[in-house]
Design a protein around this motif. Sequence first.
Motif, PDB file in Angstrom:
ATOM      1  N   HIS A 151      65.114  31.177  31.906  1.00  0.00           N
ATOM      2  CA  HIS A 151      65.644  30.931  33.251  1.00  0.00           C
ATOM      3  C   HIS A 151      64.986  29.695  33.842  1.00  0.00           C
ATOM      4  N   TYR A 152      65.745  28.955  34.660  1.00  0.00           N
ATOM      5  CA  TYR A 152      65.138  27.903  35.451  1.00  0.00           C
ATOM      6  C   TYR A 152      64.070  28.548  36.330  1.00  0.00           C
ATOM      7  N   THR A 153      62.941  27.882  36.492  1.00  0.00           N
ATOM      8  CA  THR A 153      61.867  28.479  37.289  1.00  0.00           C
ATOM      9  C   THR A 153      62.277  28.649  38.749  1.00  0.00           C
ATOM     10  N   ARG A 154      63.221  27.859  39.232  1.00  0.00           N
ATOM     11  CA  ARG A 154      63.673  28.011  40.620  1.00  0.00           C
ATOM     12  C   ARG A 154      64.522  29.260  40.813  1.00  0.00           C
ATOM     13  N   ARG A 155      64.883  29.937  39.720  1.00  0.00           N
ATOM     14  CA  ARG A 155      65.709  31.145  39.809  1.00  0.00           C
ATOM     15  C   ARG A 155      64.902  32.408  39.544  1.00  0.00           C
ATOM     16  N   ILE A 156      63.579  32.288  39.480  1.00  0.00           N
ATOM     17  CA  ILE A 156      62.693  33.440  39.257  1.00  0.00           C
ATOM     18  C   ILE A 156      61.929  33.699  40.545  1.00  0.00           C
ATOM     19  N   MET A 157      62.069  34.893  41.117  1.00  0.00           N
ATOM     20  CA  MET A 157      61.428  35.215  42.386  1.00  0.00           C
ATOM     21  C   MET A 157      60.118  35.976  42.154  1.00  0.00           C
ATOM     22  N   VAL A 158      59.121  35.622  42.991  1.00  0.00           N
ATOM     23  CA  VAL A 158      57.780  36.200  42.870  1.00  0.00           C
ATOM     24  C   VAL A 158      57.287  36.578  44.260  1.00  0.00           C
ATOM     25  N   ARG A 159      56.642  37.750  44.353  1.00  0.00           N
ATOM     26  CA  ARG A 159      55.964  38.148  45.596  1.00  0.00           C
ATOM     27  C   ARG A 159      54.463  38.074  45.339  1.00  0.00           C
ATOM     28  N   PRO A 160      53.762  37.043  45.855  1.00  0.00           N
ATOM     29  CA  PRO A 160      52.339  36.871  45.547  1.00  0.00           C
ATOM     30  C   PRO A 160      51.412  37.554  46.553  1.00  0.00           C
ATOM     31  N   THR A 161      50.297  38.034  46.055  1.00  0.00           N
ATOM     32  CA  THR A 161      49.240  38.632  46.866  1.00  0.00           C
ATOM     33  C   THR A 161      47.900  38.182  46.320  1.00  0.00           C
ATOM     34  N   VAL A 162      46.983  37.802  47.213  1.00  0.00           N
ATOM     35  CA  VAL A 162      45.648  37.375  46.786  1.00  0.00           C
ATOM     36  C   VAL A 162      44.608  38.045  47.678  1.00  0.00           C
ATOM     37  N   THR A 163      43.538  38.497  47.060  1.00  0.00           N
ATOM     38  CA  THR A 163      42.398  39.027  47.791  1.00  0.00           C
ATOM     39  C   THR A 163      41.249  38.024  47.690  1.00  0.00           C
ATOM     40  N   PHE A 164      40.738  37.613  48.861  1.00  0.00           N
ATOM     41  CA  PHE A 164      39.669  36.622  48.944  1.00  0.00           C
ATOM     42  C   PHE A 164      38.359  37.292  49.343  1.00  0.00           C
ATOM     43  N   PRO A 165      37.228  36.638  49.116  1.00  0.00           N
ATOM     44  CA  PRO A 165      35.956  37.194  49.601  1.00  0.00           C
ATOM     45  C   PRO A 165      35.973  37.345  51.124  1.00  0.00           C
ATOM     46  N   ARG A 166      35.257  38.306  51.609  1.00  0.00           N
ATOM     47  CA  ARG A 166      35.248  38.535  53.045  1.00  0.00           C
ATOM     48  C   ARG A 166      34.619  37.350  53.770  1.00  0.00           C
ATOM     49  N   GLY A 167      35.177  37.052  54.912  1.00  0.00           N
ATOM     50  CA  GLY A 167      34.692  35.946  55.705  1.00  0.00           C
ATOM     51  C   GLY A 167      35.282  34.603  55.330  1.00  0.00           C
ATOM     52  N   TRP A 168      36.063  34.548  54.261  1.00  0.00           N
ATOM     53  CA  TRP A 168      36.654  33.283  53.835  1.00  0.00           C
ATOM     54  C   TRP A 168      37.969  33.032  54.555  1.00  0.00           C
ATOM     55  N   ARG A 169      38.310  31.754  54.691  1.00  0.00           N
ATOM     56  CA  ARG A 169      39.613  31.357  55.203  1.00  0.00           C
ATOM     57  C   ARG A 169      40.378  30.668  54.080  1.00  0.00           C
ATOM     58  N   ALA A 170      41.673  30.921  54.059  1.00  0.00           N
ATOM     59  CA  ALA A 170      42.504  30.387  52.977  1.00  0.00           C
ATOM     60  C   ALA A 170      43.648  29.574  53.560  1.00  0.00           C
ATOM     61  N   PHE A 171      44.051  28.531  52.829  1.00  0.00           N
ATOM     62  CA  PHE A 171      45.095  27.622  53.293  1.00  0.00           C
ATOM     63  C   PHE A 171      46.088  27.363  52.166  1.00  0.00           C
ATOM     64  N   THR A 172      47.365  27.354  52.508  1.00  0.00           N
ATOM     65  CA  THR A 172      48.414  27.101  51.534  1.00  0.00           C
ATOM     66  C   THR A 172      49.692  26.734  52.272  1.00  0.00           C
ATOM     67  N   ALA A 173      50.639  26.139  51.554  1.00  0.00           N
ATOM     68  CA  ALA A 173      51.954  25.834  52.133  1.00  0.00           C
ATOM     69  C   ALA A 173      52.910  27.006  52.053  1.00  0.00           C
ATOM     70  N   LEU A 174      52.518  28.107  51.403  1.00  0.00           N
ATOM     71  CA  LEU A 174      53.393  29.269  51.321  1.00  0.00           C
ATOM     72  C   LEU A 174      53.696  29.818  52.711  1.00  0.00           C
ATOM     73  N   ASP A 175      54.875  30.397  52.848  1.00  0.00           N
ATOM     74  CA  ASP A 175      55.326  30.920  54.144  1.00  0.00           C
ATOM     75  C   ASP A 175      55.256  32.442  54.168  1.00  0.00           C
ATOM     76  N   GLY A 176      55.195  32.971  55.397  1.00  0.00           N
ATOM     77  CA  GLY A 176      55.356  34.414  55.599  1.00  0.00           C
ATOM     78  C   GLY A 176      54.168  35.249  55.215  1.00  0.00           C
TER      79      GLY A 176
END
Length: 686
Positions: free
Chosen positions: A186-211
């Motif tokens: 499949h074209y990669t643009r036609r594959i849907m993914v729901r991502p989840t990440v757990t970071f260390p406590r007290g950390w701030r995370a930045f990304t262009a992902l929405d929602g």
Amino acid sequence: MKSLARPRSPLPVLLLAATALGTALAAAPAAAQTPAPARSAPMAVPLPQLIPAPRDEPYPGTIALEIDATDVARGVYRVVERIPVTEGTARLTLLLPEWTPGAHAPRGRAEQVADLRFYAGERLLSWQRDPADVFAFHIDLPAGTREVTARFVHTSPLQPAEGRVTMTPEMLNLEWDLMSFYPAGHYTRRIMVRPTVTFPRGWRAFTALDGAVGPASSASPATTAPNTASWAPVDYETLVDSPIFAGIHAQRWDLGQNVAMNVVADDPKLLAIKPEHLATYRNLVNEAVALYGSRHFDHYEFLLALTDRMGGIGLEHHRSSENQMEPTSWIDWTGMDWDRNVIPHELSHSWDGKFRRPAKLWTPDFRQPMGDNLLWVYEGQNQFWGYVLAARSGVQTRDSVLGMLAANAAGFVDSPGRAWRSVEDTTFDPIMAARKPKPYASLTRGEDYYTEGALVWLEADQLIRAGTGGKKGMDDFAKAFFGIRDGDWGTVTYEFEDLVTTLNGIYPHDWDKFLRERINQPGRPAPLAGIEQGGYKLVWRDTPNPFEKGRFADARVLSLTYSLGVTIDKDAKVTAVRWGSPAFEAALVNGTKIVSVNGRAYDPAVLRDAITAAKAAPAGSPAPLQLVVQRGDAVRTVTIDYRGGLRYPWLEKAPGKGPAGLDLLLAPRLRPAPTAAAATTVPRDL
């Protein structure tokens, strides 16, 4: 009886014997001949083609990708990925990304995936790595399987010798392509993914992902438990194009135009940028939007690491960019001016490289090889705009930008590699060389499509300015070529002919010949025409220009490239030798240690002073430089007859009144942005 006569000469006797032997062999049956030695000749066994080609069809279902990024002490990401499968599927083929945009080469890191297991429910499944493609995995599925779960760890390198470090106790750089599989076919643009990440406590995370949802989406930078963030389902192409920077020392600034600066640092004091310096980044955003006349993003996130602990990076994405600068680049603004071009360069890529992309550099998945032939536009023209935007915005001083152009130009003067290798051919260097060190880079060339490409586009700008009486320049090309379809953050591809057509629409000229000569032909004159037409000339002085002064000081190297022809590191070892230089003629090679100079223990100042003194040595006098060098266990004395003094490249303005063409190109187009003193927290702060 024996003849008592005198023996004949031996030659006739041997000839008679050979003739008799040949007659006997000819008369002998074939079976009596000595057989030739056996030489087995196997036939090739074709490798099986087991991986389906990508189709522009949706993959059924949504993949759940969960990453635990809390083990920063060991540098390990723990991954659980759940891939839905259609009932009745007997075999699933999963791929790790190998060819990713921006790398221009196969840069996948399959060796960093470990402890890999696949399950259907609680049942452990068997799998095989593809014999022809080690980034592909075939999993046999039992009847009734509706979901396959992959469990594995991604092992971030802990030291540079193992690869790029992506996790330290203070920060991380999560790149989805390094720690996720996607289904083949499949074209990669036609594959849907729901991502989840757990970071260390007290950390701030930045990304262009929405929602983003969950505790990590809180505006508070600290929590009592690890932060877990989930994002709305996103296609896999966009996911890979949306990496994460996270850290314990982090801050975010709103730069306007829906653009934000997100920074992680080794120490909180490194974030203390002065308001007037932060304003240059607002200028940068405004100048870039003015240059291209459009925005190909709904929002844009600079991801910046001020660190010397996490690995260096400068990588473009459509709505973000990954950037690393030396730790003090913000708090030592003047001293680190040389280090700040990465941000202008990567922002410009949102238009040049991500939105408009050479046709062969766009691929439907991350397995198909890319064609790099137009990188002198994708990277070369973008290098040009990175310089221009840095100067227009004030992110770097005009003097540093002139210094970078001087350094680029100097590298192509009397360059032995240019005699046999074209700019176009250097576009294949990412695939062939992967930026590995070379023993004689001046002869073999490297990724020169960046810098020589920039000089070619500088010449194009000055040609257009001269031909239109200063009314037009490459700014007009940028709007016409990269600025189309405002608001579209997809990808529009192009070929060489599209460049020529657009250039002719700006200013009629034989652009086909102009580009083909400069890009495709080796052995051309050094690319100085744009500098000279822009009112400057390349000159040599005995001190480094502002850009190179800072660069050399930070790297702690003594660069004598254009004098003795050698670069020496802080441990007195040679790290580069220019082909054909005095050092080359003296057989100095990489790895050689300089022990002494004219009888004095080696020190950078001692060698510089000796080169300066040698300039005054009378003609015909003995060679003025005597070095004792060590290579391995061998120690020898080297004499070098060099009397040219120290030589470093500068751009010097030609005599004349008023601003020259290069001055006009680098001049700001807009008024500086107002200074803002405080950081601004916005909803995308996780």
